[in-house]
Design an enzyme around this catalytic site. Structure first.
Site, PDB file in Angstrom:
ATOM      1  CE  LYS A 101      -4.499  -1.487   1.525  1.00 58.84           C
ATOM      2  NZ  LYS A 101      -4.295  -2.902   1.930  1.00 58.84           N
ATOM      3  CD  GLU A 123     -12.004   5.476   2.062  1.00 53.96           C
ATOM      4  OE1 GLU A 123     -12.162   6.692   1.834  1.00 53.96           O
ATOM      5  OE2 GLU A 123     -11.437   4.697   1.268  1.00 53.96           O
ATOM      6  CB  SER A 388      -0.107  -8.090  -1.208  1.00 50.54           C
ATOM      7  OG  SER A 388      -0.895  -8.958  -0.413  1.00 50.54           O
TER       8      SER A 388
HETATM    9  C1  PLP Z   1      -5.111  -3.992   1.574  1.00 52.03           C
HETATM   10  C2  PLP Z   1      -4.379  -5.227   1.281  1.00 52.03           C
HETATM   11  C3  PLP Z   1      -4.741  -6.074   0.201  1.00 52.03           C
HETATM   12  C4  PLP Z   1      -5.941  -5.818  -0.658  1.00 52.03           C
HETATM   13  O1  PLP Z   1      -5.882  -4.677  -1.437  1.00 52.03           O
HETATM   14  P1  PLP Z   1      -5.702  -4.727  -3.013  1.00 52.03           P
HETATM   15  O2  PLP Z   1      -6.028  -3.343  -3.437  1.00 52.03           O
HETATM   16  O3  PLP Z   1      -6.625  -5.750  -3.562  1.00 52.03           O
HETATM   17  O4  PLP Z   1      -4.288  -5.078  -3.275  1.00 52.03           O
HETATM   18  C5  PLP Z   1      -3.972  -7.192  -0.063  1.00 52.03           C
HETATM   19  N1  PLP Z   1      -2.911  -7.508   0.701  1.00 52.03           N
HETATM   20  C6  PLP Z   1      -2.527  -6.737   1.745  1.00 52.03           C
HETATM   21  C7  PLP Z   1      -1.347  -7.156   2.547  1.00 52.03           C
HETATM   22  C8  PLP Z   1      -3.249  -5.587   2.074  1.00 52.03           C
HETATM   23  O5  PLP Z   1      -2.868  -4.820   3.108  1.00 52.03           O
END
Ligand code: PLP
Length: 405
Positions: A101, A123, A388
């Protein structure tokens, strides 16, 4: 590469169009007073983001503050279970603050600075986007207002503390169900009143134009790095790329690097407890076309056509729609969307922790679970999974609900 009459050589330049459409999806469906503010962001993004100074500053920040490039790790012990299939992860968990993010939050906040804004507004649901944006705001010396439902504030105490330590104002939203949807409404309303001094920062490839494009562009660093690194490591492209899809930002980041390659691409949605409406958040798999939160996409609706209640063990995937670009790639067939349920996700969480020494976020564990499934079906080849985020935020919950395995 041509795919269903779309030329992927030039795809990223041609999509979205000037009005923010990916085919029939996307656009901007918001009140006129908000549209003026969005137009200001769009114009600024088109001009500022192309400037050499902006690009150089973002590059420097990524390297010196965020810790980019993040590496790719070969999962040797896990892969040894599958004969001739090799699994790899792109380590977005090693980004500062522990997830992808920050890639778009630093971009959005840098844009705010170049536009001469004093404040960023957003938000947050589980608090992950709020923490990343509060981090970016502290870095640039911007004020930061984060709207959050009262119920979520109680559930997400560690992230609320992080935001406050970083200097953000966490504003409690106490109407309706007091969760994410009300927080979105409150943040939009605040932005309408404050847009001269503030910009709104969306947390995924969702919302009205220009956000799906802008957030994708800021996340595309993941795909650009991953493609280069993978070829350097192995001498070839991966056979498959896998990412989890909530709003879809980490997925668009890595996918954008491989759309023009002969690579199978998989977006993984949360199947939660099962296929019944309300038990999952697999919007592209089970949803239909509709408009919510200012954009046209594929969404899960209740019997009145309103956004349906959704569920996933991963709070970051708990959203009744996905970005318009995913809806477009879904219809084109360029990306295959599939699902993984809670149980297989928790298994994958433990598998990656035990075999590789990497504790993944529950969101990312969906992609890991699917990567393992693919490896079981393939005879040979390679799978690249976008990891992610890291799972520190999820550990207490997993131990409480599932116990130590
Ligand atoms: C917020 C988040 C997601 C989901 O958000 P996307 O916009 O679909 O990428 C996925 N993995 C992690 C670790 C997150 O914090």
């Amino acid at each position: 590469m041509n795919y269903n009459n779309i030329d992927f050589d030039t795809y990223l330049k041609n999509y979205p169009d000037k009005a923010g459409f990916f085919g029939k999806y996307g656009g901007s469906f918001i009140p006129p007073e908000l549209q003026n503010a969005m137009n200001e962001i769009t114009d600024a993004y088109y001009s500022i983001s192309k400037s050499r100074k902006f690009i150089a500053e973002l590059r420097r920040i990524r390297k010196e503050f965020q810790g980019r490039p993040t590496p790719i790790s070969h999962l040797e012990r896990l892969s040894s279970q599958f004969g001739n299939v090799q699994l790899y992860v792109k380590r977005e968990d090693l980004n500062h603050t522990g997830a992808h993010k920050l890639n778009h939050c630093m971009g959005e906040a840098l844009l705010a600075k170049y536009m001469g804004k004093k404040k960023v507004i957003a938000e947050t649901g589980a608090g992950q986007h709020g923490v990343a944006l509060a981090t970016a705001a502290a870095y640039f010396g911007l004020e930061c207002d984060i709207y959050m439902g009262a119920v979520d504030i109680k559930k997400q105490a560690p992230n609320v503390a992080r935001m406050k330590i970083l200097g953000a104002n966490v504003i409690e939203v106490t109407h309706g169900l007091q969760t994410l949807k009300e927080a979105v409404d409150a943040a939009f309303e605040a932005y309408c009143n404050e847009y001269k001094d503030a910009i709104y920062c969306i947390g995924s490839v969702v919302g009205p134009h220009p956000f799906p494009m802008m957030v994708r562009d800021f996340q595309s660093v993941v795909g650009i790095e991953a493609r280069e690194q993978f070829i350097e490591m192995t001498g070839e492209l991966p056979d498959a790329v896998v990412a989890c899809v909530g709003g879809g930002s980490n997925a668009m980041g890595i996918f954008s690097g491989f759309l023009n390659d002969p690579v199978d691409i998989y977006g993984i949605e949360p199947l939660g407890r099962g296929e019944k409406l309300g038990d999952h958040a697999a919007s592209l798999t089970y949803g239909s076309e509709g408009i919510m939160h200012g954009f046209n996409s594929i969404m899960l609706k209740d019997e009145n056509g309103e956004p349906a209640p959704v569920y996933s063990v991963a709070s970051g995937l708990d959203y009744p729609s996905s970005g318009p670009e995913h809806a477009f790639l879904h219809d084109l067939g360029r990306v295959k969307y599939d699902t993984v349920n809670d149980d297989d996700t928790i298994d994958a969480f433990y598998t990656l922790s035990r075999l590789e020494g990497i504790i993944p976020a529950i969101e990312s564990s969906h992609a890991v679970a699917y990567g393992i499934k693919l490896a079981q079906q393939m005879e040979k080849g390679s799978v690249l999974i976008n990891l992610s985020g890291r799972g520190d935020k999820d550990m207490d919950y997993i131990i409480e609900k599932y116990g130590i395995r």
